[in-house]
Design an enzyme around this catalytic site. Structure first.
Site, mmCIF file in Angstrom:
data_model
loop_
_atom_site.group_PDB
_atom_site.id
_atom_site.type_symbol
_atom_site.label_atom_id
_atom_site.label_comp_id
_atom_site.label_asym_id
_atom_site.label_seq_id
_atom_site.Cartn_x
_atom_site.Cartn_y
_atom_site.Cartn_z
ATOM 1 N N ASP A 83 0.871 -1.173 0.000
ATOM 2 C CA ASP A 83 0.000 0.000 0.000
ATOM 3 C C ASP A 83 0.908 1.222 0.000
ATOM 4 O OD1 ASP A 83 -1.634 2.170 0.602
ATOM 5 O OD2 ASP A 83 -2.939 1.027 1.929
ATOM 6 N N LYS A 116 -6.419 10.180 -2.011
ATOM 7 C CA LYS A 116 -5.409 10.904 -1.254
ATOM 8 C C LYS A 116 -4.476 11.688 -2.181
ATOM 9 C CE LYS A 116 -7.330 8.810 2.291
ATOM 10 N NZ LYS A 116 -8.126 7.734 1.724
#
Length: 381
Positions: A175, A200
């Site tokens: 991730d 994000k």
């Protein structure tokens, strides 16, 4: 095109063939006219199976991480779920860090474990613990690495963990949300798959929700692509278009995020109200050397433990003026959150519980002096 900044602007972004528009058009359509029964034009029939705007984003994402293919989804968790559905069977094992995003842990623990998947949680910074967790693991095993971690900013050595994972026959997933491809390239370090919440830093403006999976292996990519088509958790054309727009400035934004976060972290160190600052850009951070090797910057995320405990942490989170109290991260504006009751409430009482005196900061691209002044006045209050 070889350099990252150039590819971020141009990969998958050929000018419109019909008009010459520099920015490819946004394809807001659900279906496509066919030239006779079964006669698709340019391979498009229905936007769940394919959309030119989504395809442009996926081409761009694959290029930036050096993957064989990429797929974009309606959220980061939808992306993770599509990958896990593609590889897990009952009896499989997922070995995960003890400081991952709470939603990722919840996804595996609450949705996949009841289906017969085993979940093992370890400290990814301790390679011996990872080896032990992989020892005797079934053939279908996923080693899920998050670095930097959310919210305690732990650093995992991707190259070492990839070697350990592959020796045990595991699929190594990283991730990379906190770093973004501008700062870290997990596939080049040996990982098999990269996962993102594009909400994000990739989107970067707090105006979309999305996720993505980038894969090195074409055969696994086909399986993930089928889940995207079959389950249908696709990113919308507009969200894909906005993500593309965000990526064009990703590199310059990450430079500013990193510089500002370094300034805020250094300003917090040594304050009597602060017990500890979690930021890999600080020389005394346990993962500083590894982060220096595998990242091109330390990113815009940091956390701080308040000496006054939970009450002090809550008051601090509620006292900032430039930093907005809100969920999420990675936008141009600065945000502050109280993980134990916000982003990580789902893991309270588990081995992933966040200390109650910890506050997480997503440092934006505002003036660094204003951000430092804001956290300092919040500590005084």
């Amino acid at each position: 095109m070889t350099e990252f900044d150039t590819r971020a602007v141009h990969a998958g972004q050929e000018p419109d063939a019909a008009t010459g528009a520099v920015i490819p058009p946004l394809h807001l359509t659900s279906t496509y006219v066919q030239d006779g029964v079964g006669g698709m034009r340019n391979g498009y029939e229905y936007s769940r199976s394919g959309n030119p705007t989504r395809d442009s984003l996926q081409t761009l994402l694959a290029d930036l991480d050096g993957g064989a293919a990429a797929y974009s989804f309606s959220s980061g968790l939808a992306a993770e779920d599509a990958l896990l559905r593609s590889v897990l069977v009952p009896g499989a094992r997922v070995v995960m860090g003890n400081d991952v995003y709470g939603g990722t842990h919840r996804l595996v623990n609450r949705l996949h474990v009841p289906w017969g998947v085993e979940l093992v949680v370890v400290d990814m910074s301790d390679v011996d613990l990872v080896r032990a967790a992989l020892d005797g693991a079934p053939a279908t095993t996923v080693l899920w690495v998050e670095t930097p971690t959310n919210p305690l900013m732990k650093i995992a050595d991707v190259a070492v963990l990839a070697e350990v994972g592959h020796a045990a026959g595991a699929l190594v997933v990283v991730d990379n949300t906190f770093a973004s491809p501008a700062l870290q390239q997990p596939l080049s370090l040996g990982a098999d798959v990269v996962a993102y919440s594009t909400t994000k830093y990739l989107g970067g403006h707090s105006d979309i929700v999305g996720g993505a999976i980038v894969l090195k292996d074409p055969e696994l990519a086909e399986r993930v692509g089928f889940v995207q088509f079959g389950a249908g958790a696709i990113s919308s054309p507009f969200d894909a278009w906005l993500t593309i727009r965000g990526i064009k400035t990703l590199s310059v934004r990450m430079e500013r995020h990193s510089r500002n976060a370094q300034a805020v972290a250094e300003a917090l160190v040594g304050d009597p109200a602060v017990e500890r600052v979690y930021y890999p850009g600080l020389p005394d951070h346990p993962g500083h050397d590894v982060a220096s090797r595998q990242m091109r910057g330390f990113g815009g995320m940091l956390s701080v433990a308040l000496a006054g405990g939970a009450d002090a942490a809550k008051r601090f989170a509620e006292s900032t003026e430039v930093f907005a109290l809100a969920e999420s991260l990675g936008g141009v504006e600065s945000l502050i959150g109280y993980p134990s009751e916000m982003t990580h409430a789902s893991v309270k009482g588990t081995e992933l519980a966040v200390p109650e005196n910890v506050v997480r900061l997503s440092v934006g691209i505002e003036d660094a002096g204003d951000l430092v002044a804001d956290v300092q006045q919040a500590l005084r209050r």
